[in-house]
Design an enzyme around this catalytic site. Structure first.
Site, short mmCIF file in Angstrom:
data_model
loop_
_atom_site.label_atom_id
_atom_site.label_comp_id
_atom_site.label_asym_id
_atom_site.label_seq_id
_atom_site.Cartn_x
_atom_site.Cartn_y
_atom_site.Cartn_z
N PRO A 79 -0.72 5.51 -4.26
CG PRO A 79 1.32 6.65 -4.40
CD PRO A 79 -0.02 6.53 -5.06
N GLY A 80 -0.21 4.64 -0.87
CA GLY A 80 -0.43 5.10 0.49
C GLY A 80 0.81 4.79 1.32
NE ARG A 81 1.94 -1.26 2.92
CZ ARG A 81 1.17 -1.81 3.86
NH1 ARG A 81 1.56 -1.80 5.12
NH2 ARG A 81 0.01 -2.37 3.55
CB CYS A 141 -7.23 -6.95 28.39
SG CYS A 141 -6.89 -5.78 29.68
CD GLU A 142 -8.29 -8.32 22.24
OE1 GLU A 142 -8.10 -9.33 21.56
OE2 GLU A 142 -9.34 -7.65 22.25
CE1 TYR A 145 -4.34 -6.26 8.00
CE2 TYR A 145 -2.78 -4.63 8.79
CZ TYR A 145 -4.01 -4.95 8.25
OH TYR A 145 -4.89 -3.95 7.96
N GLY A 176 -0.39 -0.07 -3.59
CA GLY A 176 0.04 -1.45 -3.36
C GLY A 176 1.51 -1.70 -3.23
NE ARG A 186 0.62 -2.20 8.63
CZ ARG A 186 1.58 -3.06 8.36
NH1 ARG A 186 2.66 -3.10 9.12
NH2 ARG A 186 1.48 -3.86 7.32
CE1 TYR A 218 -3.73 1.95 4.76
CE2 TYR A 218 -1.50 1.29 4.20
CZ TYR A 218 -2.76 1.71 3.82
OH TYR A 218 -3.04 1.89 2.48
N1 LLP Z 1 -6.17 2.38 -3.43
C1 LLP Z 1 -7.12 1.58 -2.93
C2 LLP Z 1 -8.38 1.43 -3.64
C3 LLP Z 1 -6.89 0.91 -1.71
O1 LLP Z 1 -7.82 0.11 -1.22
C4 LLP Z 1 -5.66 1.09 -1.04
C5 LLP Z 1 -5.38 0.41 0.23
C6 LLP Z 1 -4.70 1.95 -1.62
C7 LLP Z 1 -4.99 2.56 -2.82
C8 LLP Z 1 -3.39 2.20 -0.98
O2 LLP Z 1 -2.63 1.06 -0.92
P1 LLP Z 1 -1.11 1.08 -0.46
O3 LLP Z 1 -0.34 1.84 -1.51
O4 LLP Z 1 -1.04 1.74 0.86
O5 LLP Z 1 -0.72 -0.34 -0.42
N2 LLP Z 1 -4.19 -1.62 6.83
C9 LLP Z 1 -3.35 -2.42 5.95
C10 LLP Z 1 -3.35 -1.90 4.53
C11 LLP Z 1 -4.72 -1.83 3.92
C12 LLP Z 1 -4.72 -1.26 2.54
C13 LLP Z 1 -6.10 -0.94 2.10
N3 LLP Z 1 -6.21 -0.37 0.81
C14 LLP Z 1 -1.96 -2.48 6.54
O6 LLP Z 1 -1.72 -1.89 7.59
O7 LLP Z 1 -1.10 -3.16 6.01
#
Ligand code: LLP
Length: 413
Positions: A274-276, A343-344, A317, A239, A313, A372
């Site tokens: 963490p992902g992003r 085409c959007e 969003y 997050g 994205r 993402y």
């Molecule tokens: N853990 C869970 C259970 C999640 O659902 C997610 C992301 C993460 C960890 C990783 O979250 P992060 O650290 O990346 O915030 N497609 C969207 C983001 C969707 C996130 C979904 N869940 C975008 O491009 O902003």
């Protein structure tokens, strides 16, 4: 250090000219910095210090095998959100104990596979799912380590599409119901309650919601302890946001330290997903200008060969990404909307931007697209899935070649 920086007339990724990559591989192409992935994992580890913790990088952000291998080698484990992400993790060199398995709609086959493999934890989303995990464990003659995902009814403050922590959201069980659910499920000999899980949203630029969510699950862990159920870890999800524009976002080590401050009195291990925050700043999307046309109001449309099919994205969003030419250009900046070829009307990467003397063939970099970006790309308008390149130690290589039309059609009659 930010990977995508100018050097002389060139925009580079860790000093490798992006124009050279585009000339060789074509566009649209994602470029990743291995050094940034490593740096960001290291900064998180540093923030947690010697407090017991585990970093489970959220594969959904970017699960290119090469990215996962770099993350794993840097000391990151993984959070898989589907059976296929589990398989990717295994192929990237993870062992089952490196994997936490999350997901709001796990299929019977996915549960079976996760149980059979013996992943580190299955983050269960409901009482029913706990029953199904227990049944799978019984079939396999094993005990499944589980955590319950709770929904603490806390607003993340970020975009509604990527907020997950309110009771109106489909994720987890209401925290008010969690104690009873865990007590009941803990009676199953096939389940071992190892943790509690919470993830309230993505792209959070303040730490407060994260602190509140952590506090809520610590309270629940204490209640369960009083019931004789002692969990080992708190999985606080992902997050943490990144600065796409000029937002001020807490640095990785400050984020980690803030979580430790809250969790320390409990003595429980912290897990984060963490992902992003790991992959976002490590990637850019290279695209070529394919048309430049006047809008009739003195500004221009600059049309790229990449659009919402390569980077969803902005369309989904309204997300902002900086966009820069990869080679310095003479000429005045031209006010423009930078758009894709799909085409959007939502297929717009940037409104009210400016580019120096944009002409057909100019290559631009859409920045902070490592998370993402490629992961959400599609074959819409029959666009090929883009190529991906890893820059590492002054060299670069293609880590996914561009898809062909034949490959797109391979699964069709
Ligand atoms: N853990 C869970 C259970 C999640 O659902 C997610 C992301 C993460 C960890 C990783 O979250 P992060 O650290 O990346 O915030 N497609 C969207 C983001 C969707 C996130 C979904 N869940 C975008 O491009 O902003």
């Amino acid at each position: 250090m930010y990977a995508f920086r100018p050097s002389g007339d060139e925009l580079t990724c860790d000093d490798v000219a992006l124009a050279a990559i585009a000339a060789s591989v074509g566009t649209p192409t994602y470029v990743y910095s291995a050094a940034t992935l490593r740096e960001r994992i290291a900064a998180l580890h540093a923030g947690f210090g010697d407090y017991p913790h585990a970093l489970h990088y959220a594969l959904k952000a970017n699960s290119n095998l090469a990215v996962v291998r770099v993350v794993r080698a840097a000391g990151g484990f993984v959070d898989a959100n589907s059976g296929a992400e589990i398989e990717v993790a295994l192929r990237a060199g993870c062992v089952p104990a490196d994997i936490v398995f999350t997901g709001v709609g796990k299929t019977p086959a996915e549960i079976d596979r996760a149980v059979a493999l013996g992943v580190k934890t299955i983050n269960a989303e409901s009482a029913g799912e706990l029953e199904r995990i227990a049944a799978a464990a019984r079939r396999h003659g094993t005990v499944a380590p589980v955590a319950l995902r709770v929904n603490p009814d806390i607003a993340s403050g970020s975009h509604p599409h990527i907020s997950t922590g309110l009771v109106t959201h489909k994720f987890g069980v209401p925290i008010t119901k969690a104690r009873a659910i865990v007590r009941e499920a803990a009676a199953h000999a096939e389940l071992r309650f190892v943790g509690l899980h919470v993830h309230i949203g993505s792209q959070m630029v303040g730490l407060d919601p994260l602190r509140r969510a952590a506090t809520a699950v610590i309270g629940l862990a204490q209640e369960l302890h009083d019931d004789g159920i002692s969990v080992e870890h708190l999985d606080l999800g992902g997050g943490l946001g990144i600065a796409y524009d000029d937002e001020s976002v807490p640095p990785l080590d400050a984020y980690a330290a803030a979580l430790v401050d809250i969790v320390r009195p409990s003595g429980l291990t912290v897990v984060v997903e963490p992902g992003r925050a790991v992959a976002g700043p490590a990637g850019a999307l290279l695209a070529s200008v394919v048309d430049v046309k006047p809008r009739g109001d003195g500004t221009w449309f600059v049309v790229l060969d990449a659009g919402m099919s390569e980077l969803l994205r902005p369309a989904l969003y309204g997300a902002y990404h900086r966009i820069e030419a990869v080679t310095a250009r003479d000429g005045a900046p031209v006010p423009c909307d930078i758009v894709g070829p799909i085409c959007e009307s939502s297929d717009v990467f940037g409104v009210g931007r400016s580019l120096p003397a944009p002409t057909v063939g100019l290559v631009v970099a859409v920045l902070d697209a490592g998370a993402y970006g490629s992961a959400m790309s599609s074959n819409y308008n029959r666009h090929a899935l883009p190529a991906e390149v890893m820059v590492d130690g002054g060299a670069w290589r293609v880590v996914r070649r561009r898809q062909t039309v034949e490959e797109q059609l391979m699964c069709e009659e």
